[in-house]
Design a protein around this motif. Structure first.
Motif, PDB file in Angstrom:
ATOM      1  N   VAL A 292      -2.206 -28.312  25.182  1.00 22.86           N
ATOM      2  CA  VAL A 292      -3.177 -28.732  26.193  1.00 22.86           C
ATOM      3  C   VAL A 292      -4.564 -28.524  25.592  1.00 22.86           C
ATOM      4  N   ASP A 293      -5.235 -29.640  25.320  1.00 20.71           N
ATOM      5  CA  ASP A 293      -6.577 -29.590  24.753  1.00 20.71           C
ATOM      6  C   ASP A 293      -7.332 -30.802  25.254  1.00 20.71           C
ATOM      7  N   ASP A 294      -8.528 -30.607  25.811  1.00 21.66           N
ATOM      8  CA  ASP A 294      -9.253 -31.742  26.369  1.00 21.66           C
ATOM      9  C   ASP A 294      -9.918 -32.617  25.309  1.00 21.66           C
TER      10      ASP A 294
ATOM     11  N   CYS B  38      -5.721 -32.952  20.268  1.00 15.83           N
ATOM     12  CA  CYS B  38      -4.420 -32.984  20.931  1.00 15.83           C
ATOM     13  C   CYS B  38      -3.449 -33.907  20.193  1.00 15.83           C
TER      14      CYS B  38
ATOM     15  N   THR C   6      -1.237 -33.045  26.092  1.00 16.09           N
ATOM     16  CA  THR C   6      -2.021 -33.658  27.158  1.00 16.09           C
ATOM     17  C   THR C   6      -3.453 -33.148  27.128  1.00 16.09           C
TER      18      THR C   6
ATOM     19  N   ASP D 229      -5.096 -33.627  30.099  1.00 21.50           N
ATOM     20  CA  ASP D 229      -5.293 -33.607  31.546  1.00 21.50           C
ATOM     21  C   ASP D 229      -4.688 -32.345  32.160  1.00 21.50           C
ATOM     22  N   SER D 230      -5.486 -31.596  32.912  1.00 24.67           N
ATOM     23  CA  SER D 230      -5.007 -30.332  33.472  1.00 24.67           C
ATOM     24  C   SER D 230      -3.921 -30.530  34.535  1.00 24.67           C
TER      25      SER D 230
ATOM     26  N   ALA E  13      -0.800 -31.186  32.663  1.00 26.47           N
ATOM     27  CA  ALA E  13      -0.357 -29.931  32.046  1.00 26.47           C
ATOM     28  C   ALA E  13       0.416 -29.080  33.040  1.00 26.47           C
TER      29      ALA E  13
ATOM     30  N   CYS F  20       3.487 -22.698  23.404  1.00 24.62           N
ATOM     31  CA  CYS F  20       2.435 -23.557  23.944  1.00 24.62           C
ATOM     32  C   CYS F  20       1.094 -23.136  23.358  1.00 24.62           C
TER      33      CYS F  20
ATOM     34  N   PHE G  95      -2.936 -23.565  24.356  1.00 23.54           N
ATOM     35  CA  PHE G  95      -3.884 -23.936  25.392  1.00 23.54           C
ATOM     36  C   PHE G  95      -5.304 -23.773  24.866  1.00 23.54           C
TER      37      PHE G  95
ATOM     38  N   THR H 262     -11.135 -25.902  28.989  1.00 24.69           N
ATOM     39  CA  THR H 262     -10.671 -27.209  29.444  1.00 24.69           C
ATOM     40  C   THR H 262     -11.278 -27.490  30.811  1.00 24.69           C
TER      41      THR H 262
ATOM     42  N   PHE I  95      -3.799 -21.278  32.413  1.00 22.62           N
ATOM     43  CA  PHE I  95      -2.530 -21.905  32.036  1.00 22.62           C
ATOM     44  C   PHE I  95      -1.557 -20.881  31.446  1.00 22.62           C
TER      45      PHE I  95
END
Length: 121
Positions: free
Chosen positions: A8-10, A15, A32, A34-35, A38, A50, A52, A56, A64
């Protein structure tokens, strides 16, 4: 059985490239930016590891991490961040077992793969 990893990385480029590298290493990867997606993925799948991003939009990486620990306590949870001082900021969470590790951007993929090999063995 293939190990499953969530990223999960904006930042879309991080990503996508990180996901691709891990797939090339034989991992099944969901990535993704998108939170909301996620959160849905965390509740839908069992992950072995995972990553994170700390910063984000919406919940941050520690939020998360807490969700993941509640839904899948055996998952190795890593924070990735370009922030100065991220190690100090997350030290208590590491000591408490919320986080498995922290990687500062730009991170060394060989170091990430070495850590994954150890924690997923």
């Amino acid at each position: 059985m293939q190990k499953r990893i969530l990223i999960v990385d904006d930042d879309l480029s991080i990503c996508n490239s990180f996901s691709m590298l891990l797939r090339l290493e034989g991992y099944e990867v969901d990535g993704t930016i998108d939170s909301e997606e996620a959160a849905m993925l965390i509740n839908k799948h069992q992950y072995n590891a995972c990553f994170f991003d700390y910063c984000t939009k919406g919940p941050n990486g520690l939020d998360f991490a807490k969700i993941m620990r509640n839904t899948n306590p055996q998952c190795a949870v890593f924070i990735i961040s370009g922030m100065q001082g991220i190690d100090v900021l997350c030290a208590k969470q590491m000591e408490a077992g919320l986080l498995t590790g922290i990687f500062r951007k730009p991170f060394d993929i060989a170091e990430v793969l070495q850590n994954l090999t150890v924690v997923l063995a």
